[in-house]
Design a protein around this motif. Structure first.
Motif, PDB file in Angstrom:
ATOM      1  N   ALA A  20       0.833  -1.202   0.000  1.00 44.51           N
ATOM      2  CA  ALA A  20       0.000   0.000   0.000  1.00 44.51           C
ATOM      3  C   ALA A  20       0.865   1.248   0.000  1.00 44.51           C
ATOM      4  CB  ALA A  20      -0.923   0.013   1.214  1.00 44.51           C
ATOM      5  N   VAL A  21       0.339   2.300  -0.611  1.00 44.36           N
ATOM      6  CA  VAL A  21       0.945   3.620  -0.509  1.00 44.36           C
ATOM      7  C   VAL A  21       0.168   4.404   0.541  1.00 44.36           C
ATOM      8  CG1 VAL A  21       1.458   5.795  -1.674  1.00 44.36           C
ATOM      9  CG2 VAL A  21       1.787   3.618  -2.879  1.00 44.36           C
ATOM     10  N   LEU A  22       0.867   4.784   1.605  1.00 43.35           N
ATOM     11  CA  LEU A  22       0.286   5.587   2.667  1.00 43.35           C
ATOM     12  C   LEU A  22       0.608   7.050   2.394  1.00 43.35           C
ATOM     13  CD1 LEU A  22      -1.012   5.998   5.502  1.00 43.35           C
ATOM     14  CD2 LEU A  22       1.280   5.614   6.457  1.00 43.35           C
ATOM     15  N   THR A  23      -0.430   7.853   2.194  1.00 38.79           N
ATOM     16  CA  THR A  23      -0.253   9.279   1.925  1.00 38.79           C
ATOM     17  C   THR A  23      -0.873  10.084   3.061  1.00 38.79           C
ATOM     18  OG1 THR A  23      -0.351   8.898  -0.461  1.00 38.79           O
ATOM     19  CG2 THR A  23      -0.661  11.152   0.299  1.00 38.79           C
ATOM     20  N   VAL A  24      -0.067  10.939   3.673  1.00 35.19           N
ATOM     21  CA  VAL A  24      -0.533  11.827   4.730  1.00 35.19           C
ATOM     22  C   VAL A  24      -0.291  13.260   4.257  1.00 35.19           C
ATOM     23  CG1 VAL A  24      -0.364  12.491   7.154  1.00 35.19           C
ATOM     24  CG2 VAL A  24       0.055  10.112   6.475  1.00 35.19           C
ATOM     25  N   SER A  25      -1.339  14.071   4.248  1.00 34.40           N
ATOM     26  CA  SER A  25      -1.211  15.443   3.765  1.00 34.40           C
ATOM     27  C   SER A  25      -1.993  16.374   4.675  1.00 34.40           C
ATOM     28  CB  SER A  25      -1.714  15.564   2.327  1.00 34.40           C
ATOM     29  OG  SER A  25      -3.071  15.169   2.232  1.00 34.40           O
ATOM     30  N   GLY A  26      -1.659  17.650   4.621  1.00 34.59           N
ATOM     31  CA  GLY A  26      -2.359  18.615   5.449  1.00 34.59           C
ATOM     32  C   GLY A  26      -1.872  20.024   5.204  1.00 34.59           C
ATOM     33  N   THR A  27      -2.420  20.957   5.962  1.00 34.90           N
ATOM     34  CA  THR A  27      -2.102  22.367   5.817  1.00 34.90           C
ATOM     35  C   THR A  27      -2.009  23.012   7.186  1.00 34.90           C
ATOM     36  OG1 THR A  27      -3.330  22.426   3.730  1.00 34.90           O
ATOM     37  CG2 THR A  27      -2.808  24.534   4.740  1.00 34.90           C
ATOM     38  N   LEU A  28      -1.005  23.873   7.370  1.00 34.08           N
ATOM     39  CA  LEU A  28      -0.899  24.661   8.594  1.00 34.08           C
ATOM     40  C   LEU A  28      -1.902  25.797   8.574  1.00 34.08           C
ATOM     41  CD1 LEU A  28       2.918  25.093   9.335  1.00 34.08           C
ATOM     42  CD2 LEU A  28       1.296  23.627  10.504  1.00 34.08           C
ATOM     43  N   ILE A  29      -2.384  26.182   9.764  1.00 32.65           N
ATOM     44  CA  ILE A  29      -3.328  27.288   9.855  1.00 32.65           C
ATOM     45  C   ILE A  29      -2.661  28.593   9.446  1.00 32.65           C
ATOM     46  CG2 ILE A  29      -2.922  27.921  12.255  1.00 32.65           C
ATOM     47  CD1 ILE A  29      -6.391  27.493  10.697  1.00 32.65           C
ATOM     48  N   SER A  30      -1.349  28.677   9.644  1.00 30.95           N
ATOM     49  CA  SER A  30      -0.558  29.809   9.167  1.00 30.95           C
ATOM     50  C   SER A  30       0.872  29.333   8.965  1.00 30.95           C
ATOM     51  CB  SER A  30      -0.606  30.984  10.155  1.00 30.95           C
ATOM     52  OG  SER A  30      -0.137  30.588  11.433  1.00 30.95           O
ATOM     53  N   ASP A  31       1.606  29.984   8.104  1.00 32.50           N
ATOM     54  CA  ASP A  31       2.925  29.519   7.680  1.00 32.50           C
ATOM     55  C   ASP A  31       3.984  29.782   8.741  1.00 32.50           C
ATOM     56  OD1 ASP A  31       4.860  28.448   6.107  1.00 32.50           O
ATOM     57  OD2 ASP A  31       5.185  30.264   4.922  1.00 32.50           O
TER      58      ASP A  31
ATOM     59  N   SER B  97       9.662  12.251   7.210  1.00 36.67           N
ATOM     60  CA  SER B  97       9.393  13.649   7.519  1.00 36.67           C
ATOM     61  C   SER B  97       9.525  14.493   6.267  1.00 36.67           C
ATOM     62  CB  SER B  97      10.355  14.163   8.594  1.00 36.67           C
ATOM     63  OG  SER B  97      11.688  14.146   8.119  1.00 36.67           O
ATOM     64  N   THR B  98       9.012  15.718   6.357  1.00 35.17           N
ATOM     65  CA  THR B  98       9.134  16.661   5.258  1.00 35.17           C
ATOM     66  C   THR B  98       8.985  18.077   5.796  1.00 35.17           C
ATOM     67  OG1 THR B  98       8.307  17.228   3.048  1.00 35.17           O
ATOM     68  CG2 THR B  98       6.666  16.727   4.709  1.00 35.17           C
ATOM     69  N   ALA B  99       9.589  19.025   5.103  1.00 41.15           N
ATOM     70  CA  ALA B  99       9.430  20.430   5.457  1.00 41.15           C
ATOM     71  C   ALA B  99       8.089  20.936   4.954  1.00 41.15           C
ATOM     72  CB  ALA B  99      10.566  21.259   4.854  1.00 41.15           C
ATOM     73  N   ILE B 100       7.519  21.901   5.676  1.00 38.58           N
ATOM     74  CA  ILE B 100       6.279  22.533   5.245  1.00 38.58           C
ATOM     75  C   ILE B 100       6.577  23.413   4.039  1.00 38.58           C
ATOM     76  CG2 ILE B 100       4.420  24.100   5.883  1.00 38.58           C
ATOM     77  CD1 ILE B 100       4.261  21.497   7.372  1.00 38.58           C
TER      78      ILE B 100
ATOM     79  N   ILE C 179       3.320  13.588   2.521  1.00 38.75           N
ATOM     80  CA  ILE C 179       4.325  12.542   2.745  1.00 38.75           C
ATOM     81  C   ILE C 179       3.754  11.227   2.240  1.00 38.75           C
ATOM     82  CG2 ILE C 179       5.758  11.338   4.422  1.00 38.75           C
ATOM     83  CD1 ILE C 179       5.524  13.705   6.269  1.00 38.75           C
ATOM     84  N   ARG C 180       4.512  10.555   1.375  1.00 39.67           N
ATOM     85  CA  ARG C 180       4.088   9.259   0.838  1.00 39.67           C
ATOM     86  C   ARG C 180       5.095   8.183   1.216  1.00 39.67           C
ATOM     87  NH1 ARG C 180       2.642  12.760  -3.409  1.00 39.67           N
ATOM     88  NH2 ARG C 180       0.384  12.724  -3.868  1.00 39.67           N
ATOM     89  N   ASN C 181       4.567   7.032   1.601  1.00 43.50           N
ATOM     90  CA  ASN C 181       5.407   5.878   1.921  1.00 43.50           C
ATOM     91  C   ASN C 181       4.766   4.613   1.392  1.00 43.50           C
ATOM     92  OD1 ASN C 181       7.787   6.522   3.935  1.00 43.50           O
ATOM     93  ND2 ASN C 181       6.065   7.840   4.541  1.00 43.50           N
TER      94      ASN C 181
END
Length: 658
Positions: free
Chosen positions: A205-216, A240-243, A251-253
């Motif tokens: 499986a490819v696990l994809t986690v994504s999202g958005t910060l309320i402010s940068d 991990s990944t930078a915003i 992030i995909r795994n």
């Protein structure tokens, strides 16, 4: 598939849930420097059912404030309210001192129906809809270490698109679910989404986690950890990944050979997502996830590549003394009763359930058709509630449709148990339903969408559904509804689910008195319908109406009975009145409101059994010889060798008989 088992052990397979009962507790959230970032505000509040003007102003002590329990329907507690007349809640709370420097929110998990919120006399926001989670930013209006006053105005409006008070036969207005004080970092995740996409073999499986910060934040990073059900760490190549510059991340795994989730194997993993700023951990949350993929392939509904059939019931939040208020204890009972009755499917009629209920469905294994709170946008409404009956075509209502839909989907899309979204119950088509469908498809393309009544969609327009929803087929399965027709519980163009079927004979009062055996006849009918649906091409399944009796025992001294509440309409002619202030649509459940099993429960358990005995009479038996009984395996993902019996057995697998 067909298997052969010793006859005296076959019946033990009817008991399909042997998991120890346990309540599901919220997963922990960590916020740096904060002892308790989630403070429950449930308990005693104050209420004024006739508030004076500008009652929200700080220090305004006028009015008749009395104690009331939150969560709770106010009428179930003896406070009389009228439709379209606002009433007010008030509570003084302490803002913890360690909330300094944080974003501070008030979160409401369900307030019916229209709400306006003030804190310390400052207006925060308004909200439409009674069954979805919403929050207000109160940071500028409170001081950590000091007290704050919450005032919430609530109006049980007759133009609500959910019609929830209309079909509850009383005003359900009030704070129905939890209230929480939240502290979060200044730069925090608004929401995050988890998707699991299986490969062609359904092995990896490819696990994809994504999202958005309320402010940068220029130096923010998100990291992940994953554990299996034995708390073993699962290896991930991208931890991990930078915003990004747009304050978002993905992030995909690839996860090798995950244990997949389905209703018969509810395998869950624990995902930890953490937010770092300048190398320091500032926030983290743990959440249960499941690896599963839902697809519609022609007229088949697939879970992890395997065709699935749904056997279930429609469930309300209902309790005789609490009304539309649910509790973790009752939610656990409902899930365990559904599993005991051999169900694998719940329709959340006619509004989203609580977060806890979905966690239980994840944990114990139930497929969920989750329905937004849009109901009877048609002429079914009782007098006084007609205004919203044509809201499907009114632009003034569009924001109400979409805001509640977004709150439902965004909050609940990470639950593996949720496999279908429903955008409305027993309603005729209009542009607001099309916009609802389009919004879901843009924001969550991983699940199919349903609408009842789908046949009301003009042929010249796109279909705002991927699965056909049909209600109340006859035992033949031949049903025409708004121009769409099913034959023998099947449909060729797409899967069809009868997400209301086999109505419990609660309105046949005279017949039940004369011949109580009608209840067993109902069970025979359900058995016949399920057998034929299981074999039907395109027949996805059905949901009994209903799971729990719809009866509310309001206080005897409450005014307005038969005048402003407890009324029926032209479509309620078959409803028999109760003695005293008990109201509701009736005793239409397979269990009563106290969760006691009725005769229909046992008939459901038998009809929905995943193991069907194909031969009930034996001849030519010789003492000492093994007895072979052909049985039909109606599980979707289970081989009979997985079944637990007191002694080892040998199962001979052969092709299915139909």
């Amino acid at each position: 598939m067909k298997s052969y088992l010793p006859v005296f052990f076959v019946l033990l397979l009817f008991f399909s849930c042997n998991k120890p009962a346990q309540l599901i507790r919220p997963e922990g959230i960590y916020v740096a420097g904060v002892t308790d970032p989630m403070v429950k505000l449930n308990g005693i509040w104050e209420i004024d059912t006739k508030p004076e003007a500008e009652f929200w102003e700080q220090g305004n002590a006028s009015g008749d404030w009395e104690e009331v329990q939150v969560p709770g329907e106010v009428m179930m507690q003896g406070f009389y309210i009228e439709s379209n007349e606002p009433f007010a809640y008030r509570k003084a709370i302490d803002i913890p001192g360690d909330y300094a420097g944080k974003k501070i929110y008030l979160q409401f998990d369900g307030v019916y129906g229209y709400a306006r919120l003030w804190v310390n006399g400052n207006f925060i926001r308004e909200h439409h809809g009674g069954f979805t989670r919403w929050k207000g930013d109160i940071t500028p209006h409170v001081k950590p270490g000091e007290q704050a006053t919450i005032v919430l105005e609530v109006t049980d409006r007759t133009d609500d698109i959910s019609y929830a008070s209309g079909y509850a036969k009383h005003q359900i207005g009030g704070i129905l679910r939890d209230v929480t004080l939240l502290a979060l970092p200044q730069h925090h995740l608004d929401h995050f989404e988890v998707r699991t996409e299986m490969d062609e073999t359904y092995e990896n499986a490819v696990l994809t986690v994504s999202g958005t910060l309320i402010s940068d934040h220029p130096n923010a990073k998100v990291s992940l950890e994953l554990w299996d059900k034995k708390d073993g760490t699962v290896s991930m190549e991208n931890g991990s990944t930078a915003i990004g510059a747009d304050a978002s991340f993905t992030i995909r795994n690839t996860i090798i050979h995950p244990e997949k989730w389905d209703a018969e194997h509810p395998n869950l993993y624990t995902l930890s997502i953490a937010l770092h700023e300048d190398g320091e951990l500032i926030w983290s949350k743990k959440e249960k996830i499941g690896f599963r993929e839902v697809q519609v392939d022609g007229n088949r509904f697939l879970v992890n590549g395997q065709p699935v059939k749904l056997r279930g019931a429609c469930r309300h939040d209902v309790h005789p003394e609490l009304g539309r208020v649910s509790t973790p204890e009752y939610e656990l009972q409902d899930v365990l009763l559904a599993k005991e009755a051999n169900m694998n499917y719940i329709r959340t009629s006619h509004y989203p359930p609580s977060e806890n209920f979905l966690k239980l469905c994840d944990e114990y294994g139930l497929y969920v058709e989750e329905e937004t709170a849009v109901c009877f946008i048609i002429n079914y409404r009782i007098p006084g509630y007609e205004e919203a009956a044509k809201s499907h075509s009114d632009p003034a209502y569009t924001s109400r449709y979409l805001s509640q839909l977004e709150e439902m989907v965004v909050d609940h899309r990470n639950h593996p148990s949720v496999v279908i979204w429903s955008i409305g119950n027993e309603s005729t088509y209009g542009p607001n339903f099309q916009k609802s469908y389009d919004w879901i498809k843009e924001n969550d393309p991983t699940r199919p969408v349903m609408l009842s009544y789908p046949g009301s969609t003009p042929d010249s327009l796109p279909q705002p559904y991927n699965i056909l929803s049909m209600h109340y087929p006859p035992v033949s399965g031949d049903l025409t509804q708004f121009g769409l027709t099913t034959e023998a519980f099947g449909y060729e163009a797409m899967p069809v689910i009868f997400d209301e079927w086999a109505h419990v004979p609660c309105y046949n009062n005279a017949t039940i008195k004369e011949d109580p055996n009608i209840r067993d006849f109902w069970g025979r009918s359900l058995d016949s319908m399920w057998i034929r649906t299981f074999a039907a091409s395109g027949g996805l399944g059905g949901a009994i109406w209903g799971m729990i009796d719809e009866t509310f025992m309001l206080p005897a001294e409450l005014e307005g009975l038969g005048q402003t509440w407890g009324r029926t309409g032209k479509n309620d002619a078959t409803i028999v009145g109760y003695e005293g202030p008990a109201v509701g649509y009736g005793e239409w459940g397979i269990i009563d409101t106290w969760r006691r099993k009725k005769p229909e429960f046992w008939n459901t358990k038998k009809a929905y059994s995943p193991i069907r005995i194909m031969q009930t009479q034996l001849t030519g038996y010789q003492a000492g010889d093994p007895i072979r009984i052909p049985v039909y395996n109606r599980f979707d993902h289970t081989n009979l060798s997985e079944s637990k019996l007191p002694i080892p057995i040998k199962a001979i697998q052969t092709p299915c008989p139909v």
